[in-house]
Design a protein around this motif. Structure first.
Motif, PDB file in Angstrom:
ATOM      1  N   SER A 129     -41.917  12.117  -6.705  1.00  0.00           N
ATOM      2  CA  SER A 129     -42.308  11.744  -5.347  1.00  0.00           C
ATOM      3  C   SER A 129     -41.116  11.095  -4.657  1.00  0.00           C
ATOM      4  O   SER A 129     -40.508  10.173  -5.206  1.00  0.00           O
ATOM      5  N   ALA A 130     -40.777  11.581  -3.462  1.00  0.00           N
ATOM      6  CA  ALA A 130     -39.666  10.960  -2.733  1.00  0.00           C
ATOM      7  C   ALA A 130     -39.994   9.528  -2.354  1.00  0.00           C
ATOM      8  O   ALA A 130     -39.095   8.698  -2.211  1.00  0.00           O
ATOM      9  N   GLY A 131     -41.277   9.217  -2.194  1.00  0.00           N
ATOM     10  CA  GLY A 131     -41.655   7.835  -1.924  1.00  0.00           C
ATOM     11  C   GLY A 131     -41.272   6.925  -3.076  1.00  0.00           C
ATOM     12  O   GLY A 131     -40.718   5.839  -2.872  1.00  0.00           O
ATOM     13  N   ALA A 132     -41.557   7.372  -4.312  1.00  0.00           N
ATOM     14  CA  ALA A 132     -41.161   6.593  -5.487  1.00  0.00           C
ATOM     15  C   ALA A 132     -39.649   6.542  -5.626  1.00  0.00           C
ATOM     16  O   ALA A 132     -39.073   5.502  -5.972  1.00  0.00           O
ATOM     17  N   LEU A 133     -38.989   7.668  -5.358  1.00  0.00           N
ATOM     18  CA  LEU A 133     -37.524   7.718  -5.416  1.00  0.00           C
ATOM     19  C   LEU A 133     -36.909   6.727  -4.435  1.00  0.00           C
ATOM     20  O   LEU A 133     -35.989   5.973  -4.779  1.00  0.00           O
ATOM     21  N   ALA A 134     -37.435   6.710  -3.206  1.00  0.00           N
ATOM     22  CA  ALA A 134     -36.919   5.800  -2.183  1.00  0.00           C
ATOM     23  C   ALA A 134     -37.193   4.347  -2.545  1.00  0.00           C
ATOM     24  O   ALA A 134     -36.339   3.474  -2.364  1.00  0.00           O
ATOM     25  N   ALA A 135     -38.385   4.070  -3.070  1.00  0.00           N
ATOM     26  CA  ALA A 135     -38.731   2.694  -3.444  1.00  0.00           C
ATOM     27  C   ALA A 135     -37.854   2.188  -4.580  1.00  0.00           C
ATOM     28  O   ALA A 135     -37.391   1.041  -4.563  1.00  0.00           O
ATOM     29  N   LEU A 136     -37.611   3.052  -5.578  1.00  0.00           N
ATOM     30  CA  LEU A 136     -36.743   2.665  -6.694  1.00  0.00           C
ATOM     31  C   LEU A 136     -35.329   2.402  -6.204  1.00  0.00           C
ATOM     32  O   LEU A 136     -34.696   1.411  -6.594  1.00  0.00           O
ATOM     33  N   ALA A 137     -34.820   3.270  -5.337  1.00  0.00           N
ATOM     34  CA  ALA A 137     -33.461   3.087  -4.816  1.00  0.00           C
ATOM     35  C   ALA A 137     -33.369   1.822  -3.968  1.00  0.00           C
ATOM     36  O   ALA A 137     -32.390   1.067  -4.074  1.00  0.00           O
ATOM     37  N   ALA A 138     -34.366   1.582  -3.128  1.00  0.00           N
ATOM     38  CA  ALA A 138     -34.357   0.382  -2.290  1.00  0.00           C
ATOM     39  C   ALA A 138     -34.382  -0.875  -3.149  1.00  0.00           C
ATOM     40  O   ALA A 138     -33.697  -1.866  -2.854  1.00  0.00           O
ATOM     41  N   GLU A 139     -35.166  -0.839  -4.211  1.00  0.00           N
ATOM     42  CA  GLU A 139     -35.240  -1.978  -5.135  1.00  0.00           C
ATOM     43  C   GLU A 139     -33.877  -2.234  -5.777  1.00  0.00           C
ATOM     44  O   GLU A 139     -33.436  -3.388  -5.897  1.00  0.00           O
ATOM     45  N   GLN A 140     -33.221  -1.173  -6.203  1.00  0.00           N
ATOM     46  CA  GLN A 140     -31.901  -1.312  -6.822  1.00  0.00           C
ATOM     47  C   GLN A 140     -30.855  -1.800  -5.822  1.00  0.00           C
ATOM     48  O   GLN A 140     -30.041  -2.673  -6.130  1.00  0.00           O
ATOM     49  N   LEU A 141     -30.882  -1.253  -4.606  1.00  0.00           N
ATOM     50  CA  LEU A 141     -29.917  -1.663  -3.588  1.00  0.00           C
ATOM     51  C   LEU A 141     -30.071  -3.125  -3.217  1.00  0.00           C
ATOM     52  O   LEU A 141     -29.080  -3.810  -2.925  1.00  0.00           O
ATOM     53  N   ALA A 142     -31.296  -3.632  -3.216  1.00  0.00           N
ATOM     54  CA  ALA A 142     -31.543  -5.031  -2.852  1.00  0.00           C
ATOM     55  C   ALA A 142     -30.910  -5.995  -3.852  1.00  0.00           C
ATOM     56  O   ALA A 142     -30.669  -7.168  -3.520  1.00  0.00           O
ATOM     57  N   MET A 143     -30.614  -5.508  -5.063  1.00  0.00           N
ATOM     58  CA  MET A 143     -30.029  -6.374  -6.093  1.00  0.00           C
ATOM     59  C   MET A 143     -28.505  -6.330  -6.098  1.00  0.00           C
ATOM     60  O   MET A 143     -27.868  -7.042  -6.870  1.00  0.00           O
ATOM     61  N   LEU A 144     -27.901  -5.489  -5.244  1.00  0.00           N
ATOM     62  CA  LEU A 144     -26.451  -5.313  -5.242  1.00  0.00           C
ATOM     63  C   LEU A 144     -25.803  -5.997  -4.043  1.00  0.00           C
ATOM     64  O   LEU A 144     -26.396  -6.087  -2.964  1.00  0.00           O
ATOM     65  N   THR A 145     -24.575  -6.452  -4.234  1.00  0.00           N
ATOM     66  CA  THR A 145     -23.780  -6.913  -3.111  1.00  0.00           C
ATOM     67  C   THR A 145     -23.296  -5.686  -2.336  1.00  0.00           C
ATOM     68  O   THR A 145     -23.313  -4.561  -2.873  1.00  0.00           O
ATOM     69  N   PRO A 146     -22.834  -5.838  -1.094  1.00  0.00           N
ATOM     70  CA  PRO A 146     -22.302  -4.681  -0.357  1.00  0.00           C
ATOM     71  C   PRO A 146     -21.184  -3.968  -1.114  1.00  0.00           C
ATOM     72  O   PRO A 146     -21.107  -2.735  -1.101  1.00  0.00           O
ATOM     73  N   GLU A 147     -20.331  -4.736  -1.780  1.00  0.00           N
ATOM     74  CA  GLU A 147     -19.234  -4.127  -2.534  1.00  0.00           C
ATOM     75  C   GLU A 147     -19.769  -3.320  -3.720  1.00  0.00           C
ATOM     76  O   GLU A 147     -19.294  -2.215  -4.001  1.00  0.00           O
ATOM     77  N   GLU A 148     -20.759  -3.868  -4.416  1.00  0.00           N
ATOM     78  CA  GLU A 148     -21.342  -3.163  -5.551  1.00  0.00           C
ATOM     79  C   GLU A 148     -22.075  -1.896  -5.097  1.00  0.00           C
ATOM     80  O   GLU A 148     -22.044  -0.875  -5.788  1.00  0.00           O
ATOM     81  N   ALA A 149     -22.732  -1.981  -3.945  1.00  0.00           N
ATOM     82  CA  ALA A 149     -23.445  -0.817  -3.418  1.00  0.00           C
ATOM     83  C   ALA A 149     -22.480   0.314  -3.094  1.00  0.00           C
ATOM     84  O   ALA A 149     -22.752   1.482  -3.386  1.00  0.00           O
ATOM     85  N   LEU A 150     -21.351  -0.004  -2.504  1.00  0.00           N
ATOM     86  CA  LEU A 150     -20.355   1.019  -2.199  1.00  0.00           C
ATOM     87  C   LEU A 150     -19.766   1.609  -3.477  1.00  0.00           C
ATOM     88  O   LEU A 150     -19.539   2.815  -3.569  1.00  0.00           O
ATOM     89  N   ALA A 151     -19.544   0.765  -4.469  1.00  0.00           N
ATOM     90  CA  ALA A 151     -18.987   1.246  -5.734  1.00  0.00           C
ATOM     91  C   ALA A 151     -19.962   2.188  -6.435  1.00  0.00           C
ATOM     92  O   ALA A 151     -19.551   3.175  -7.048  1.00  0.00           O
ATOM     93  N   ALA A 152     -21.267   1.900  -6.337  1.00  0.00           N
ATOM     94  CA  ALA A 152     -22.271   2.741  -6.986  1.00  0.00           C
ATOM     95  C   ALA A 152     -22.299   4.137  -6.390  1.00  0.00           C
ATOM     96  O   ALA A 152     -22.660   5.104  -7.067  1.00  0.00           O
ATOM     97  N   ALA A 153     -21.924   4.259  -5.117  1.00  0.00           N
ATOM     98  CA  ALA A 153     -21.952   5.559  -4.438  1.00  0.00           C
ATOM     99  C   ALA A 153     -20.678   6.365  -4.637  1.00  0.00           C
ATOM    100  O   ALA A 153     -20.621   7.533  -4.236  1.00  0.00           O
TER     101      ALA A 153
END
Length: 236
Positions: free
Chosen positions: A169-193
């Motif tokens: 489900s894209a809803g679950a995919l989006a929720a999981l990603a949003a949860e993970q992004l909320a735990m990262l700093t901006p620098e960590e988020a850019l590095a993950a991508a």
């Protein structure tokens, strides 16, 4: 935060928009042969139903597989193209992780999806957020037994009863990603991508990948097409 997520690694063409708190809109169509036709309209549908504009999206997330080559590439290439156009990061999340997250089981379980060729993609989970083994590809007889099984119900006579969602489900995919992004700093988020220098196409690389990674495919098989070898010598 406004996360646009979609997955085309299974017969489900699914898209959703998440604002960091909840799913604003979701669209899913089951059709294994029309990923390329259905994905753009699905994205348009969730934007229209949510009242959001594409320019407001802050991150694009695609299911990274494992999955059949053609369908998988549709989603990942769309994610990269949209992210480049919008100037936002593009992420990949293992499709099996999204199924596990939606299943929400508390104890050990295994997620399976159809790998075709009479095989299954599978991964084991300690809970809905923790992958402990996989992803891998195997014949149904070789999928580990003993845990609850979530996912596609093709081979229940071999692997036992299967429960939960058959497709991501894209809803679950989006929720999981949003949860993970909320735990990262901006620098960590850019590095993950950040895209890897080489293609993620081995079991070892896929198994070492964290939940939130670059928009790169998880391949568990070598391509069917191979570079021809040297011609054989003809002897009299």
């Amino acid at each position: 935060m406004l996360v646009l997520a979609f997955d085309t690694a299974t017969p489900a063409v699914t898209a959703a928009l998440h604002d960091g708190t909840r799913v604003l809109a979701e669209s899913t169509t089951i059709d294994a042969r029309r990923h390329g036709e259905l994905l753009a309209p699905a994205i348009q549908t969730v934007l229209r139903e949510s009242g959001a504009r594409l320019g407001e999206v802050t991150a694009v997330v695609a299911g990274a597989g494992p999955g059949p080559y053609t369908g998988l590439r549709v989603g990942l290439m769309t994610a990269r193209a949209l992210a480049t156009t919008l100037g936002v990061p593009a992420y990949g999340v293992c499709t099996l992780d999204a199924v596990a997250y939606e299943a929400g089981l508390p104890g050990p379980f295994t997620v399976v999806t159809d790998a075709r060729r009479k095989e299954l993609f599978w991964a084991r989970y300690g809970d809905a957020r923790t992958r402990v083994d996989g992803p891998r590809v195997a014949r149904p007889h070789d999928v580990p037994a003993g845990d609850a099984v979530v996912g596609v119900r093709l081979y229940e006579e071999i692997i036992g009863p299967v429960t939960g969602p058959e497709h991501p489900s894209a809803g679950a995919l989006a929720a999981l990603a949003a949860e993970q992004l909320a735990m990262l700093t901006p620098e960590e988020a850019l590095a993950a991508a950040r895209l890897p220098e080489g293609r993620i196409d081995s079991e070892e690389a896929a198994q070492g990948r964290s939940v939130l990674g670059p928009a790169a495919p998880i391949y568990l098989r070598r391509p069917d097409a191979q570079i021809p070898g040297a011609p054989k010598r003809v002897t009299a």
